[in-house]
Enzyme design. Structure first.
Site, short mmCIF file in Angstrom:
data_model
loop_
_atom_site.label_atom_id
_atom_site.label_comp_id
_atom_site.label_asym_id
_atom_site.label_seq_id
_atom_site.Cartn_x
_atom_site.Cartn_y
_atom_site.Cartn_z
N TYR A 1 -39.29 99.80 75.56
CA TYR A 1 -39.11 99.14 74.27
C TYR A 1 -38.16 97.96 74.33
O TYR A 1 -37.59 97.58 73.30
CB TYR A 1 -38.65 100.18 73.24
CG TYR A 1 -39.77 101.10 72.79
CD1 TYR A 1 -41.00 100.58 72.35
CD2 TYR A 1 -39.60 102.48 72.77
CE1 TYR A 1 -42.03 101.41 71.93
CE2 TYR A 1 -40.64 103.32 72.33
CZ TYR A 1 -41.84 102.78 71.91
OH TYR A 1 -42.85 103.60 71.48
N ARG B 1 -53.78 106.84 63.55
CA ARG B 1 -52.60 106.87 62.67
C ARG B 1 -53.00 107.08 61.20
O ARG B 1 -52.31 107.77 60.45
CB ARG B 1 -51.81 105.58 62.83
CG ARG B 1 -51.08 105.48 64.18
CD ARG B 1 -50.63 104.06 64.46
NE ARG B 1 -49.69 103.95 65.57
CZ ARG B 1 -49.32 102.78 66.10
NH1 ARG B 1 -49.80 101.65 65.63
NH2 ARG B 1 -48.46 102.76 67.10
N GLU C 1 -46.07 97.54 81.28
CA GLU C 1 -45.78 98.91 80.85
C GLU C 1 -46.35 99.99 81.78
O GLU C 1 -45.72 101.04 81.96
CB GLU C 1 -46.36 99.13 79.44
CG GLU C 1 -45.64 98.32 78.37
CD GLU C 1 -46.33 98.37 77.01
OE1 GLU C 1 -47.40 99.03 76.88
OE2 GLU C 1 -45.81 97.75 76.07
P1 IDP Z 1 -46.95 99.19 67.62
O1 IDP Z 1 -46.57 100.56 68.16
O2 IDP Z 1 -48.03 99.29 66.58
O3 IDP Z 1 -47.27 98.20 68.72
P2 IDP Z 1 -44.43 97.75 67.31
O4 IDP Z 1 -44.18 96.70 66.27
O5 IDP Z 1 -44.58 97.31 68.73
O6 IDP Z 1 -45.68 98.62 66.83
O7 IDP Z 1 -43.21 98.79 67.22
C1 IDP Z 1 -43.02 99.76 68.22
C2 IDP Z 1 -42.74 101.08 67.58
O8 IDP Z 1 -41.50 100.99 66.88
C3 IDP Z 1 -43.73 101.53 66.51
O9 IDP Z 1 -44.88 102.15 67.06
C4 IDP Z 1 -42.89 102.50 65.71
O10 IDP Z 1 -42.78 103.76 66.41
C5 IDP Z 1 -41.53 101.83 65.73
N1 IDP Z 1 -41.32 100.99 64.56
C6 IDP Z 1 -41.77 99.75 64.33
N2 IDP Z 1 -41.37 99.28 63.13
C7 IDP Z 1 -40.61 100.28 62.60
C8 IDP Z 1 -39.90 100.41 61.38
O11 IDP Z 1 -39.87 99.52 60.52
N3 IDP Z 1 -39.23 101.61 61.20
C9 IDP Z 1 -39.23 102.62 62.12
N4 IDP Z 1 -39.90 102.52 63.29
C10 IDP Z 1 -40.58 101.37 63.52
#
Ligand code: IDP
Ligand code: MG
Length: 152
Positions: A49, A102, A126
Site C-alpha cells: 500500500y 463488493r 505487486e
Molecule cells: P481499490 O482497492 O478499489 O483499488 P484504492 O483507492 O486503491 O481502492 O484503496 C485501497 C484500499 O484502501 C481500498 O480497497 C480500501 O480497503 C481502503 N480505502 C480506500 N479509501 C478508503 C476510505 O476512504 N476509508 C477507508 N478505507 C479506504
C-alpha cells in the site's frame, strides 16, 4: 500473458468467502495461476500500500490487511486486470453495483473484501510482493478455447 494480483482480504477469509470469490473468477473464464493463504506482516502491508502513504486511511488500511490471514492469488487472461476490477466493483461496497463482489457481499469501504491490481504497472510491482516467479504456474486448460477465441 496478462496477470494480476488478487487478494481476498481478512474480512473475506473470516467470512468464509474465499471459495465463492475464487469460484466467481473461475466461472468468468479466467485462469488461476498462483494461490496461497498467509498472514500479511506490517512490512509487506506497507509495501503493498505504499502509494497510499500519507492518506488519512493509510494506517487503518495497514492494520486491516494485517489483522488476519488473506488469500493471495495470481490470475491470468487477456484483459484480466480490467475484467477483475469490474467484477470486484467500486472501492466502496455501498456504491458498488449489484452483481459485483463488493456490491453483493459488502457494505463498508473499510471492509471491502478484495484487492485487485489496477494497472499493468501495479500488477508487475505487486505480484512479486507475494510470489516468487517459480510459484506462478503457466499451464493451458482444455476449457480455455471455450472461454476465449484468443490465446488466454
Ligand atoms: P481499490 O482497492 O478499489 O483499488 P484504492 O483507492 O486503491 O481502492 O484503496 C485501497 C484500499 O484502501 C481500498 O480497497 C480500501 O480497503 C481502503 N480505502 C480506500 N479509501 C478508503 C476510505 O476512504 N476509508 C477507508 N478505507 C479506504
Ligand atoms: Mg487500488
Amino acid at each position: 500473458m496478462e496477470q494480476t494480483l488478487v487478494i481476498v482480504k481478512p474480512d473475506g477469509v473470516q467470512r468464509g468467502l474465499v471459495g465463492a470469490i475464487i469460484s466467481r473468477l473461475e466461472r468468468r473464464g479466467l485462469r488461476l495461476s498462483a494461490l496461497k493463504l498467509l498472514q500479511v506482516d506490517q512490512a509487506r502491508a506497507r509495501k503493498l500500500y505504499k502509494i497510499h502513504l500519507g492518506k488519512r486511511f493509510y494506517e487503518t488500511l495497514v492494520s486491516y490487511i494485517s489483522s488476519s490471514p488473506v488469500a493471495a492469488m495470481v490470475w491470468q487472461g487477456q484483459g484480466v486486470i480490467d475484467i477483475i476490477r469490474r467484477t470486484m466493483g467500486a472501492t466502496d461496497p455501498a456504491e458498488a453495483g449489484p452483481g459485483t463482489i463488493r456490491g453483493d457481499w459488502g457494505i463498508n469501504i473499510g471492509r471491502n473484501l478484495i484487492h485487485g491490481s489496477d494497472s499493468l504497472e501495479s500488477a508487475e510491482r505487486e505480484i512479486p510482493i507475494f510470489f516468487d516467479s517459480g510459484e506462478v504456474v503457466h499451464y493451458p486448460r482444455a476449457l480455455d478455447p471455450w472461454c476465449s477465441e484468443n490465446e488466454l
